[in-house]
Design an enzyme around this catalytic site. Structure first.
Site, mmCIF file in Angstrom:
data_model
loop_
_atom_site.group_PDB
_atom_site.id
_atom_site.type_symbol
_atom_site.label_atom_id
_atom_site.label_comp_id
_atom_site.label_asym_id
_atom_site.label_seq_id
_atom_site.Cartn_x
_atom_site.Cartn_y
_atom_site.Cartn_z
ATOM 1 N N LYS A 22 -94.012 14.789 86.128
ATOM 2 C CA LYS A 22 -93.770 13.640 86.852
ATOM 3 C C LYS A 22 -92.139 13.700 87.201
ATOM 4 C CE LYS A 22 -90.054 10.287 84.263
ATOM 5 N NZ LYS A 22 -88.417 10.463 85.041
ATOM 6 N N ASN A 23 -91.875 14.225 86.929
ATOM 7 C CA ASN A 23 -89.612 14.584 87.185
ATOM 8 C C ASN A 23 -89.921 15.808 88.079
ATOM 9 O OD1 ASN A 23 -88.507 13.095 86.113
ATOM 10 N ND2 ASN A 23 -87.709 13.990 84.468
ATOM 11 N N CYS A 101 -78.373 1.454 84.816
ATOM 12 C CA CYS A 101 -79.897 1.652 84.166
ATOM 13 C C CYS A 101 -78.960 1.562 82.219
ATOM 14 C CB CYS A 101 -81.379 3.091 84.279
ATOM 15 S SG CYS A 101 -80.849 4.798 83.917
ATOM 16 N N ARG A 106 -75.202 6.080 86.618
ATOM 17 C CA ARG A 106 -76.039 7.031 87.125
ATOM 18 C C ARG A 106 -75.755 7.141 89.073
ATOM 19 N NH1 ARG A 106 -81.054 7.383 84.875
ATOM 20 N NH2 ARG A 106 -81.796 9.565 86.192
ATOM 21 N N ASP A 289 -83.795 14.709 78.492
ATOM 22 C CA ASP A 289 -85.344 13.545 77.957
ATOM 23 C C ASP A 289 -85.432 14.291 77.014
ATOM 24 O OD1 ASP A 289 -85.775 14.221 81.734
ATOM 25 O OD2 ASP A 289 -84.750 13.003 80.305
ATOM 26 N N ARG A 381 -93.792 4.076 82.523
ATOM 27 C CA ARG A 381 -93.143 4.845 83.585
ATOM 28 C C ARG A 381 -92.904 6.423 83.484
ATOM 29 N NH1 ARG A 381 -87.339 4.280 83.548
ATOM 30 N NH2 ARG A 381 -87.890 6.272 85.164
HETATM 31 C C1 EPZ Z 1 -82.819 13.734 86.649
HETATM 32 O O1 EPZ Z 1 -82.646 12.115 86.405
HETATM 33 C C2 EPZ Z 1 -84.418 13.463 86.339
HETATM 34 N N1 EPZ Z 1 -84.632 12.761 86.745
HETATM 35 C C3 EPZ Z 1 -83.885 12.462 84.149
HETATM 36 O O2 EPZ Z 1 -85.374 12.492 83.934
HETATM 37 C C4 EPZ Z 1 -83.082 13.977 83.469
HETATM 38 O O3 EPZ Z 1 -82.512 13.497 82.598
HETATM 39 C C5 EPZ Z 1 -81.541 14.477 84.467
HETATM 40 O O4 EPZ Z 1 -82.454 14.952 85.706
HETATM 41 C C6 EPZ Z 1 -81.567 15.391 83.613
HETATM 42 O O5 EPZ Z 1 -82.067 16.633 83.236
HETATM 43 C C7 EPZ Z 1 -85.281 12.468 87.246
HETATM 44 O O6 EPZ Z 1 -85.948 13.640 87.741
HETATM 45 C C8 EPZ Z 1 -86.691 11.620 88.889
HETATM 46 P P1 EPZ Z 1 -78.440 14.376 87.278
HETATM 47 P P2 EPZ Z 1 -81.112 12.242 87.872
HETATM 48 O O7 EPZ Z 1 -78.167 13.904 88.365
HETATM 49 O O8 EPZ Z 1 -81.317 13.265 88.945
HETATM 50 C C9 EPZ Z 1 -73.889 12.551 86.899
HETATM 51 C C10 EPZ Z 1 -86.666 10.934 82.054
HETATM 52 O O9 EPZ Z 1 -85.968 10.281 81.438
HETATM 53 N N2 EPZ Z 1 -73.874 12.399 87.606
HETATM 54 O O10 EPZ Z 1 -78.689 15.962 86.646
HETATM 55 O O11 EPZ Z 1 -80.167 11.131 87.965
HETATM 56 C C11 EPZ Z 1 -74.906 12.093 85.794
HETATM 57 O O12 EPZ Z 1 -74.304 10.315 85.679
HETATM 58 C C12 EPZ Z 1 -85.430 10.741 83.286
HETATM 59 O O13 EPZ Z 1 -87.638 11.639 83.050
HETATM 60 C C13 EPZ Z 1 -72.988 12.095 88.345
HETATM 61 O O14 EPZ Z 1 -72.370 12.120 87.614
HETATM 62 O O15 EPZ Z 1 -79.663 13.094 87.137
HETATM 63 C C14 EPZ Z 1 -75.766 12.355 84.519
HETATM 64 O O16 EPZ Z 1 -74.118 11.856 83.370
HETATM 65 C C15 EPZ Z 1 -84.319 10.536 82.734
HETATM 66 N N3 EPZ Z 1 -73.068 11.991 90.024
HETATM 67 C C16 EPZ Z 1 -75.522 13.645 85.179
HETATM 68 O O17 EPZ Z 1 -75.062 14.010 86.162
HETATM 69 C C17 EPZ Z 1 -74.126 11.842 90.967
HETATM 70 O O18 EPZ Z 1 -74.028 12.195 92.099
HETATM 71 C C18 EPZ Z 1 -77.291 13.872 85.230
HETATM 72 O O19 EPZ Z 1 -77.208 13.701 86.378
HETATM 73 C C19 EPZ Z 1 -75.360 12.843 89.955
HETATM 74 C C20 EPZ Z 1 -74.932 12.797 88.744
#
Ligand code: EPZ
Length: 401
Positions: A22-23, A101, A106, A289, A381
Site C-alpha cells: 500500500k505505502n 486522523c 499529521r 506501523d 484500507r
Molecule cells: C507514511 O505516513 C505512511 N503512510 C504511514 O503508514 C507510516 O506510519 C509513516 O509514513 C511513517 O513510516 C503512507 O505511506 C501512505 P511521516 P506519513 O510524514 O508520510 C511528522 C499505515 O499504517 N510530520 O513520516 O504521513 C508526523 O506528524 C500508515 O500504513 C511533521 O511533523 O508519515 C509524524 O509524527 C500510517 N510534519 C512523523 O512526522 C510533516 O510535514 C512521521 O510522519 C510531515 C510529518
C-alpha cells in the site's frame, strides 16, 4: 464487511502470498500524474486506499483500468501526496488539508517547506491549500525529521525543476527507494535512493513505463505477529525480508524461529513469545506501523515488556481495546508497559485505526472464545482480505456485514 469474528487458540500452518505494498503503490500512483502518457503498475493491492486514490485521479482527469475491479469507490479522501506531482507537472496544486486522523495530527509543514524551497508560493484559503509556481528551480531541501510523505512530495515536485535539487535528511524507507526506482524508470534522474541524501536532476519530460510493486512489508509483518500470537509454522511469499530487518530481529528476541529466503520468510513459533522492550523509529529502525501488532503479541506473551512510540503521538489506540480482552497494559506518555497474560479472553472490541484493527485480530487469535471486532472498514484500507489470508492458514475467522 463491518465486523470480524475470531475464534482464538488455533495455531496457524501453511503459506500465503503477500499482497502488493500500500505505502509503495500510493505515491507511485500519484507520481504517474507527472507523465502525460501511459504508466502500467503491476501487483496493485485491492484495498480501499487504492480505490480512493483511483477516484481522486479520475477526478483530476486521469483515465485508468484496474483488472477485475468491481469495487465501488467509496469516500474520497484528499491526498496530500498528489500535491507534489501536480505542482511539478502543472505548476499548480490545490488540495484540502489532510487534517488529523486517529493516530495523530499529521501536519504537512515539511511538505510545504519543500515546495517553498523549490520556488512555490503557498496560500491557504477557505480550508484549501494551494501551491503554485511559474517555474520550479532546483534547491537544497533540509528535513529536520525524515518524513516519508514530505520526502515523496519533494522528490515528485523536483523531477521537472530546473537544475539540481538535493534533499538532505530524506526518509530511507523501502517505499522511498521504490518511488525513486519508479521515477527513474519513467526517465527521471534521481541518485541516492536508500540514503538520507537524494539528488534530483531536473528533466523536461518522462516516458511510458511499467513497474512491479514490491510485496507489502507491513502486511507481512502483521502476519508474522499473527503466527507469534497463535503459534505454528507459516511461509510468507512475495516479500523481501531485507525490508523488515528490525522487525525480524525483534521477533527472534521474542522467541520466533525464522528462515529467510530471497522473496520468502518462514516463521515458526512454539510456546508463548517473550515480552521485550521495543522503540519505534524511522527506517531502518522498528516500524511504527507494526507497533500495535507487536503490543498485541506481548499482551498474550510471557513476562514484561515496554513499547515506546516515537513517531505518532496518538498510536496507542489499540491498547485500550486490548484491555477489554484482559490485557494488562499501563500507558505512561509515549510508553506502554505490557505484562503478558495467556490466553486473553474473547470480547467485543472496536478497531481504532488501520493497524490497531489488525492488532485486535492478532490478539483475537490468542484469545479464549470469540473476539468480535467492529469498525473493520479501517482494516480494509490496508489489507485486501485479512479473513481470507488467516483462514487459509487455519484460523477460525470470518467477516460479516
Ligand atoms: C507514511 O505516513 C505512511 N503512510 C504511514 O503508514 C507510516 O506510519 C509513516 O509514513 C511513517 O513510516 C503512507 O505511506 C501512505 P511521516 P506519513 O510524514 O508520510 C511528522 C499505515 O499504517 N510530520 O513520516 O504521513 C508526523 O506528524 C500508515 O500504513 C511533521 O511533523 O508519515 C509524524 O509524527 C500510517 N510534519 C512523523 O512526522 C510533516 O510535514 C512521521 O510522519 C510531515 C510529518
Amino acid at each position: 464487511m463491518s465486523v470480524i469474528q475470531v475464534q482464538g487458540l488455533r495455531s496457524l500452518k501453511g503459506e500465503i502470498k503477500i499482497q502488493g505494498s500500500k505505502n509503495a503503490v500510493l505515491p507511485i500512483m500519484a507520481a504517474a500524474v507527472l507523465h502525460k502518457g501511459t504508466t502500467v503498475i503491476h501487483n496493485v493491492p485491492r484495498i480501499q486506499d487504492v480505490f480512493c486514490m483511483l477516484g481522486i485521479l479520475e477526478r483530476i482527469g486521469c483515465i485508468y483500468s484496474l483488472d477485475g475491479q468491481e469495487e465501488y469507490i467509496k469516500s474520497m479522501r484528499s491526498s496530500i501526496i498528489l500535491s507534489g506531482p501536480l505542482l511539478g507537472r502543472l505548476g499548480d496544486a490545490v488540495t484540502s488539508f489532510p487534517g488529523g486522523c486517529s493516530i495523530g495530527q499529521r501536519p504537512i509543514d515539511l511538505h510545504l517547506a519543500a515546495f517553498r524551497a523549490l520556488g512555490a508560493v503557498i496560500e491557504e484559503k477557505d480550508e484549501k491549500l494551494s501551491a503554485s509556481a511559474k517555474t520550479l528551480v532546483g534547491a537544497d531541501i533540509y528535513f529536520p525529521f525524515p518524513s516519508v510523505g514530505a520526502t515523496e512530495n519533494a522528490l515528485m515536485a523536483a523531477v521537472y525543476a530546473k537544475g539540481i535539487t538535493v534533499i538532505h535528511g530524506a526518509a530511507k524507507e523501502p517505499e522511498i527507494t521504490s518511488l525513486c526506482e519508479f521515477l527513474n524508470n519513467m526517465g527521471a534522474i534521481i541518485h541516492g535512493a536508500g540514503t538520507s541524501r537524494l539528488a534530483v536532476t531536473g528533466v523536461t519530460g518522462l516516458h511510458d513505463s511499467e513497474f512491479i510493486v514490491a510485496g507489502d512489508r507491513i502486511v507481512a509483518g502483521t502476519y508474522l505477529t499473527a503466527v507469534m500470537a497463535a503459534e505454528g509454522n507459516v511461509l510468507l511469499e512475495g516479500i523481501c525480508p531485507g525490508h523488515l530487518t528490525a522487525a525480524l530481529s525483534l521477533a527472534e528476541r521474542m522467541g520466533a524461529e525464522l528462515k529467510l529466503f530471497k522473496n520468502q520468510l518462514e516463521i515458526s513459533m512454539r510456546g508463548r513469545p517473550d515480552c521485550v522492550d521495543v522503540v519505534t523509529e524511522p527506517y531502518p529502525g522498528f516500524p511504527t506501523d507494526l507497533q500495535s501488532q507487536v503490543m498485541a503479541v506481548m499482551a498474550s506473551g510471557s513476562g514484561w515488556g515496554r513499547v515506546e512510540e516515537t513517531i505518532f503521538e496518538g498510536r496507542f489506540g489499540a491498547a485500550n481495546e486490548l484491555k477489554k480482552l484482559g490485557a494488562d497494559i499501563v500507558i505512561e506518555g509515549k510508553r506502554a508497559i505490557v505484562h503478558g497474560l495467556y490466553p486473553l479472553k474473547g470480547n467485543c472490541v472496536t478497531a481504532p485505526d488501520l493497524r490497531g484493527g489488525a492488532a485486535l485480530v492478532v490478539a483475537g487469535l490468542a484469545g479464549e472464545g470469540v473476539t468480535e471486532i467492529s469498525e473493520c472498514h479501517h482494516i480494509e484500507r490496508g489489507y485486501e482480505n485479512i479473513c481470507r489470508d488467516l483462514s487459509s492458514l487455519g484460523a477460525a475467522i470470518r467477516g460479516k456485514e
